[in-house]
Design a protein around this motif. Structure first.
Motif, mmCIF file in Angstrom:
data_model
loop_
_atom_site.group_PDB
_atom_site.id
_atom_site.type_symbol
_atom_site.label_atom_id
_atom_site.label_comp_id
_atom_site.label_asym_id
_atom_site.label_seq_id
_atom_site.Cartn_x
_atom_site.Cartn_y
_atom_site.Cartn_z
ATOM 1 N N VAL A 211 42.771 31.905 35.790
ATOM 2 C CA VAL A 211 43.272 31.445 37.317
ATOM 3 C C VAL A 211 43.403 32.662 38.351
ATOM 4 C CG1 VAL A 211 44.728 30.039 38.745
ATOM 5 C CG2 VAL A 211 43.990 29.304 36.447
ATOM 6 N N ASN A 212 44.080 33.617 37.852
ATOM 7 C CA ASN A 212 44.358 34.803 38.735
ATOM 8 C C ASN A 212 43.148 35.416 39.125
ATOM 9 O OD1 ASN A 212 47.177 34.210 38.691
ATOM 10 N ND2 ASN A 212 47.619 35.627 37.025
ATOM 11 N N HIS A 213 42.127 35.651 38.189
ATOM 12 C CA HIS A 213 40.888 36.292 38.494
ATOM 13 C C HIS A 213 40.040 35.374 39.442
ATOM 14 C CE1 HIS A 213 37.400 38.542 37.882
ATOM 15 N NE2 HIS A 213 36.580 37.112 37.534
ATOM 16 N N MET A 214 40.269 34.040 39.198
ATOM 17 C CA MET A 214 39.566 33.129 40.067
ATOM 18 C C MET A 214 40.169 33.312 41.831
ATOM 19 S SD MET A 214 39.320 28.987 40.278
ATOM 20 C CE MET A 214 41.151 28.716 40.577
ATOM 21 N N LEU A 215 41.369 33.285 41.589
ATOM 22 C CA LEU A 215 42.221 33.670 43.043
ATOM 23 C C LEU A 215 41.720 34.941 43.373
ATOM 24 C CD1 LEU A 215 45.665 32.064 42.183
ATOM 25 C CD2 LEU A 215 43.914 30.973 43.586
ATOM 26 N N ASP A 216 41.499 35.911 42.786
ATOM 27 C CA ASP A 216 41.234 37.354 43.236
ATOM 28 C C ASP A 216 39.815 37.250 44.061
ATOM 29 O OD1 ASP A 216 43.658 38.356 42.469
ATOM 30 O OD2 ASP A 216 42.571 39.054 40.658
ATOM 31 N N GLU A 217 38.908 36.252 43.469
ATOM 32 C CA GLU A 217 37.638 35.920 43.906
ATOM 33 C C GLU A 217 37.552 35.238 45.304
ATOM 34 O OE1 GLU A 217 34.480 37.507 42.961
ATOM 35 O OE2 GLU A 217 35.906 38.839 41.919
ATOM 36 N N VAL A 218 38.330 34.231 45.143
ATOM 37 C CA VAL A 218 38.418 33.325 46.264
ATOM 38 C C VAL A 218 39.056 33.816 47.513
ATOM 39 C CG1 VAL A 218 39.708 31.083 46.818
ATOM 40 C CG2 VAL A 218 38.750 30.947 44.984
ATOM 41 N N GLU A 219 40.317 34.752 47.181
ATOM 42 C CA GLU A 219 40.787 35.507 48.366
ATOM 43 C C GLU A 219 39.900 36.417 48.966
ATOM 44 O OE1 GLU A 219 45.023 37.625 49.147
ATOM 45 O OE2 GLU A 219 44.133 37.700 47.131
ATOM 46 N N ARG A 220 39.083 36.949 48.037
ATOM 47 C CA ARG A 220 38.375 38.167 48.731
ATOM 48 C C ARG A 220 37.105 37.317 49.437
ATOM 49 N NH1 ARG A 220 33.227 39.785 47.449
ATOM 50 N NH2 ARG A 220 33.231 38.411 45.714
#
Length: 448
Positions: A211-220
């Motif tokens: 989920v954190n990896h997904m959030l990193d991509e979403v935030e980017r």
């Protein structure tokens, strides 16, 4: 959820222990009874080799030499009369087909009370007499009870230890789940800088990393898209301002030529360009609000004073439009927030209410105290908003069909929503019959 799982685990364990006890009791008792039956069967074989006239003496000899195990014998006539042995009466529940039967306190023995527990077997001899042999199995059943008691106590201990360990593990897991819940609530409220806690080295930790990896991509991606939109809005704002100036110059020169159709076209172009410029300014303002850090610039805010100032600012505007302006403010404790942003949000709401309320209508601003915290309500008697559009009007540029004839960019409520997200406040729309009521709950919905 944890309590339900623990309850299911307890019921499953108890049911399993019950099945285990039944199996052990059946297996132990069956094995011991089988061994006793083998011994009694051999005794009957021995007596079968004894002549009938010598059988009473053989039985008596057996009784005198039986020391280690309590054996009981009885010889009866075919009609049940006692001939020899220490068993005085033939038990009615016993058959004569050499099948072992367990008797509890029913075997009558000479010189003593009924034996607590015996295993008995009988056969009919060739002369018609009935020979009964039995063996005291009280100790065997004591052993069975001891085994069952040991299993019960051990199972109870294991169950208690399992429940205690399960509770300890569930408390730890629930702490992690609560922490994840707090973070996900922050994320759902728009704070994409938050990340799920990790460090458990289990499936939950693996999911948190994903989920954190997904959030990193979403935030980017959102950051790139937001940066592009802000750049476009910022870059176009200056040219649009120049276009407005040029249109003004054109209108001045066209006025000298007395070309009315040209003046009308220029006026429409200036109006559309000005509306477009206002939208770009609103987009940049929402971006500025969204870029604020969670508690930066927060301080104690006197909501009572703030609401009164907004009312004093817009009351003359309401009077100029023949709209009755009503305020009801209750004294309440201060809250923690950004005063300027809250003033801007309330100003947008009151301005919209006055704009969409027809002459003779009423706009009411109310601040009241609730058990959870302060609540601000702005209500009008305008055309209202259909219930199906309550969520849609909070989106950028969306305008309700009932208010399309009014001038505006459809972005005022978006600014209000952005301000409330920064404060973790919530906004609800309700029908006022007629009109719409906007309710702001000035407290955080975050769960600890």
């Amino acid at each position: 959820m944890t309590s339900r799982l623990l309850f299911v685990y307890t019921i499953t364990f108890l049911f399993s222990m019950l099945l285990l006890l039944v199996f052990v009791e059946h297996a132990v008792t069956g094995q011991m009874e089988h061994e006793v039956d083998v011994v009694m069967d051999w005794q009957l074989i021995y007596f079968d080799s004894t002549p009938d006239n010598m059988l009473p003496e053989a039985i008596q000899d057996r009784l005198e030499n039986s020391h280690m195990h309590a054996n009981y014998y009885g010889l009866f006539t075919s009609d049940g009369r006692h001939i020899a042995g220490n068993v005085m009466a033939f038990p009615p529940q016993l058959t004569v087909d050499r099948d072992g039967v367990t008797l509890a306190r029913t075997l009558s023995v000479t010189g003593r009370r009924p034996v607590p527990m015996v295993r008995a077997m009988a056969e009919r001899r060739k002369n018609g007499d009935i020979l009964l042999v039995s063996r005291d199995v009280t100790n065997i059943f004591h052993i069975r009870k001891a085994i069952i008691r040991a299993f019960s106590m051990g199972g109870t201990f294991c169950l208690a230890a399992g429940i205690a360990l399960g509770l300890a593990m569930s408390v730890r897991q629930m702490r992690r789940v609560r922490a994840i819940r707090r973070v996900t609530l922050r994320i759902s409220q728009g704070d994409l800088n938050q990340r799920l806690p990790t460090g458990g080295r289990d499936e939950i930790d693996m999911l948190s990393h994903l989920v954190n990896h997904m959030l990193d991509e979403v935030e980017r991606l959102i950051g790139e898209m937001k940066g592009a939109c802000d750049s476009i809005a910022h870059d176009l704002r200056t040219p649009l301002a120049h276009v407005i100036v040029l249109l003004g110059s054109m209108a001045h020169r066209a006025g000298g030529l007395k070309d009315q159709p040209m003046l009308d076209l220029i006026a429409r172009a200036r109006s559309d360009t000005d509306r477009l410029l206002q939208r770009f300014r609103a987009i940049l303002r929402i971006s500025e609000i969204g870029a604020l850090k969670r508690r930066e610039g927060f301080a104690d805010v006197e909501m009572e004073t703030l609401v009164r100032e907004v009312g004093e600012l817009y009351e003359p505007l309401a009077e100029s439009r023949s709209v009755q302006f009503v305020m009801h403010v209750e004294p309440i404790p201060g809250i923690h927030g950004d005063r300027n942003l809250l003033f801007e949000a309330l100003s947008n709401l009151v301005d919209n209410a006055i704009k969409f309320t027809p002459e003779g209508g009423t706009v009411k601003v109310e601040l009241r105290k609730t058990p959870a915290g302060p609540q601000v309500t702005v209500a009008d008697t305008g055309p209202g908003i259909p219930a199906a559009e309550h969520d849609l009007v909070l989106q950028r540029f969306y305008r309700s069909k009932s208010t399309e004839h009014h001038a505006g960019s459809g972005i005022g409520l978006s600014i209000v929503s952005a301000v409330l997200r920064v404060h973790d406040f919530t906004m609800r729309l309700a029908n006022a019959d007629p009109g719409v009521r906007v309710i702001i709950d000035c407290w955080s919905r975050s769960l600890g």
